[in-house]
Scaffold this active site. Sequence first.
Site, mmCIF file in Angstrom:
data_model
loop_
_atom_site.group_PDB
_atom_site.id
_atom_site.type_symbol
_atom_site.label_atom_id
_atom_site.label_comp_id
_atom_site.label_asym_id
_atom_site.label_seq_id
_atom_site.Cartn_x
_atom_site.Cartn_y
_atom_site.Cartn_z
ATOM 1 N N GLY A 192 27.198 35.275 26.886
ATOM 2 C CA GLY A 192 28.325 34.352 26.990
ATOM 3 C C GLY A 192 27.918 32.897 26.900
ATOM 4 O O GLY A 192 26.946 32.462 27.526
ATOM 5 N N ASP A 280 15.276 43.528 27.176
ATOM 6 C CA ASP A 280 16.448 44.242 26.671
ATOM 7 C C ASP A 280 16.035 44.950 25.395
ATOM 8 O O ASP A 280 15.975 44.358 24.328
ATOM 9 C CB ASP A 280 17.634 43.293 26.418
ATOM 10 C CG ASP A 280 17.186 42.021 25.700
ATOM 11 O OD1 ASP A 280 16.010 41.966 25.279
ATOM 12 O OD2 ASP A 280 18.006 41.111 25.559
ATOM 13 N N SER A 288 24.459 50.213 25.891
ATOM 14 C CA SER A 288 25.210 49.487 26.918
ATOM 15 C C SER A 288 26.561 49.011 26.384
ATOM 16 O O SER A 288 27.613 49.303 26.953
ATOM 17 C CB SER A 288 24.377 48.286 27.378
ATOM 18 O OG SER A 288 25.179 47.367 28.080
#
Lengths: 516, 516
Positions: A192, A280, A288
């Site tokens: 974000g 990640d 995910s």
Amino acid sequence: MTMNHPKGMQTPIDLGLAHSSLRARRMGIHSLQEALVFMRTDCHVCLSEGLSSHSRVLLKTDGHEIIATLYQVRPELLADGEAGLSEAAWLRLGLAEGAMVRISHPQPVDSLSDVRKRIYGHRLDDGGFRSIISDIVAGAYSDVQISSFITACAAFPLDEGETVSLTRVMVDVGERLTWDNAIVLDKHSVGGLPGNRTTPIVVAIVAAHGLTMPKTSSRAITSPAGTADTMETMAPVDLDIAMIRRVVEKESGCIAWGGAVRLSPADDILIQVERALDIDSEGQLVASVLSKKIAAGSNRLVLDVPVGSTAKVRTAQDAKVLASRLSDVASVFGLSTMIIVSDGSQPVGRGIGPALEARDVLSVLQRSPAAPEDLRQRACVLAGALLEMAGAVQTGQGAFIAAQTIDDGRAWKKFQAICEAQGGMRTPPMAKQTQPILASKAGYVDSIDNRRIARLAKLAGAPGSKAAGVQMHVRLGDKTIPGQPLCTVHADNTGELNYALGYASANTNIIRIAPK
Amino acid sequence: MTMNHPKGMQTPIDLGLAHSSLRARRMGIHSLQEALVFMRTDCHVCLSEGLSSHSRVLLKTDGHEIIATLYQVRPELLADGEAGLSEAAWLRLGLAEGAMVRISHPQPVDSLSDVRKRIYGHRLDDGGFRSIISDIVAGAYSDVQISSFITACAAFPLDEGETVSLTRVMVDVGERLTWDNAIVLDKHSVGGLPGNRTTPIVVAIVAAHGLTMPKTSSRAITSPAGTADTMETMAPVDLDIAMIRRVVEKESGCIAWGGAVRLSPADDILIQVERALDIDSEGQLVASVLSKKIAAGSNRLVLDVPVGSTAKVRTAQDAKVLASRLSDVASVFGLSTMIIVSDGSQPVGRGIGPALEARDVLSVLQRSPAAPEDLRQRACVLAGALLEMAGAVQTGQGAFIAAQTIDDGRAWKKFQAICEAQGGMRTPPMAKQTQPILASKAGYVDSIDNRRIARLAKLAGAPGSKAAGVQMHVRLGDKTIPGQPLCTVHADNTGELNYALGYASANTNIIRIAPK
């Protein structure tokens, strides 16, 4: 070593494994998903069960049982015969203060042998991932064990088949939404940006075209506002599955908090440990994102990937690679995807913080002349892509028609209707106190630090205080004159206002001004 | 969200990162090596630093600084402006109650990028392992991060070069003993059997031949007694490096507690997390064993590998594989090794527990007719191997000459001299209470559960109560008649005695009797 004899522990026959009981005490310790139990070093249960710090222990009540990690404590911290529980342990056991808990050694967690298999280089099938993910969701894993699983999946990367298996299993262990409509739309943003609150606008536009978009969003975890926090200042978001269904059947779309429905609960757990490790792996990122969307019943997904030096994805090339793996796996589940690479160099819109971002959203939908153009454009690009994927408009026309849908008032009308259906529209609160941060010199804005602007908004109280945050007055390249406000800090009390201003005065280059 | 203003936090200028101070409170929570800090969810530092549960935080006092893992707690648990510290955090900071601690974000731990490199399939050199192991020993890693490192080294196994690097680095970050003598002997047992207390006897025999054996041993972690616990009932074991040197220069050998000297401190940390994961990659096991021995200055090592269904090594073949990898790496450091595979099917000697095992050791050295023959034989085989490796006796003669060294009293004389040099010989304490566990029927002993016998001894209070434990009266194959004592529980108080007896009555087949 002293011995404690709580009630009912007098006779040897009472000392079997299942009978080591302690009074539960709520410690109020927030340990994320990991259940912790605290027992005195001189506790008879530790002795009789041969337990020591970091032992995994089985906690049983009449209704529930969980596995927790033991921390031994000095006698001062607990009374005789007491066991202290972390919030995760307390809530999962559904305890009342003073309830008795039976403590014993847990059975070995079988799926850990699948983790070890994976560590030692054997690929896992659906069954392997299913046993692991089920146990993780059941709370049978410590963070240390979850860390090992995540690392094994990165060190010996998941192939496409394994990624598909993991995705499928993550969907299966949670709740799932199903829809009669042939086309169900969804949207996701990777990493974000502050103020990047396009979702309410996108849902309003798409739903205004009668297309189904049951959007679930998260609350802020480390950011000053999540979409759910922002939407909550305009309408209730705490909808259960039945309510989501009613809203979407009536208005085609919704903007609900995902936490109220357990869509891919495994994802919520894995993400917390991945953050601690700062790894990640592609396979896990794909599983995910997709598991949430598939569980929501979507079959068309637009992925917003802001690319920038302070964003999660650094280069357009990285975005491409991620895109292709993601769409390959998504297609297995009948989910078609489109990636939109966007600019991640500065905050989006003007507001940072739940209510401030909500006002940006409203000003765009209400066609206010002051509406932030960048937010409007990003929303139109994403909504346009969805309109095209849904076949509702011709390819290439999407963004234009999305803008029209705002301009002719249909998006605003639809958004109001969605808010009403979710429980009634609200007006975002105003902060009690505001103070501008002023430009020190003439020049132009040559960089804005996304991370520290977000930090400033959190200092001011966001998202805890819904009205708190930062209102931006400048964008990259804007000319400045001394004393001109660069942004305004919004807070609900003097304390938080001062912490924010103190941080700003100690970090004068959050919004950096270069001489002309 | 309420704000707390401890002293000196009034003005914004005091709110820079380095100035978020809290009063330290010792929580008395034992978290093994991981430093934990507890802060209120409404704590101004959490807010101003943007900290949340599981954040890694930097704690600074005037003297020290450490990185700790944050757990947020409900206001009830701490006073305004207080930070609670786990024992590991408290001791590493060397705090006094009420001292102020400055709290901030730590700098990123650079070596974590080496861990990520290793995860993503790049091999590490000395430098990579050095930065990782140094940071781990400095407490810069959380258990979750250590777990990731350990898993990465198992999922993509260490090659011989890496194993050598890891071993070297583990030695370098700790203290190190050096000796003038050309030959320095050592001994290690993999996976302890209850009562397998050969070390004091082996050292006595070898030292009696004038050979150098500066033995450091561990205390019990999960077992009823470690060699250091047992030795401590006969002489002080808490020797610093200077003292170890004095004892060894005078008597050729010592039996000291390794915890008092920091030989391979990284090993002590890694082992705790490996236990939680239940993975022991060969590379790490080898580095673990060898780093301790190399740091002790040894160049001849005998490795006792008990093989049995309840032992760590299950088959002779596994022992062979381990042996070859271990000797290859050891040879790089000029350490020659010999593996002795031994029977791991039942406890060794009669006593289980510090003082009871010490009495077995003494009875062997004192040539008591009641001395347990199995303990004597195992000690002679290991001591004999060392005598042969040292070139002190002809190959094939070692065990025989070791036995002679006991029989002619030289071992006993040397052991007494070592105890005197370590601070004075002691008599192992006797338990205040004992109770036999009787055979229920006629038959023969067809199995003894090592794990549950050890548990029974711990229930009775071992190793906390030095005199506590279990005295065995039977061995595999012995005939039994109803009412005959199988073993005797020794304890220091009725409570512990009863817990042990209660466990025994609930687990009647710890010593299983089969009908004739």
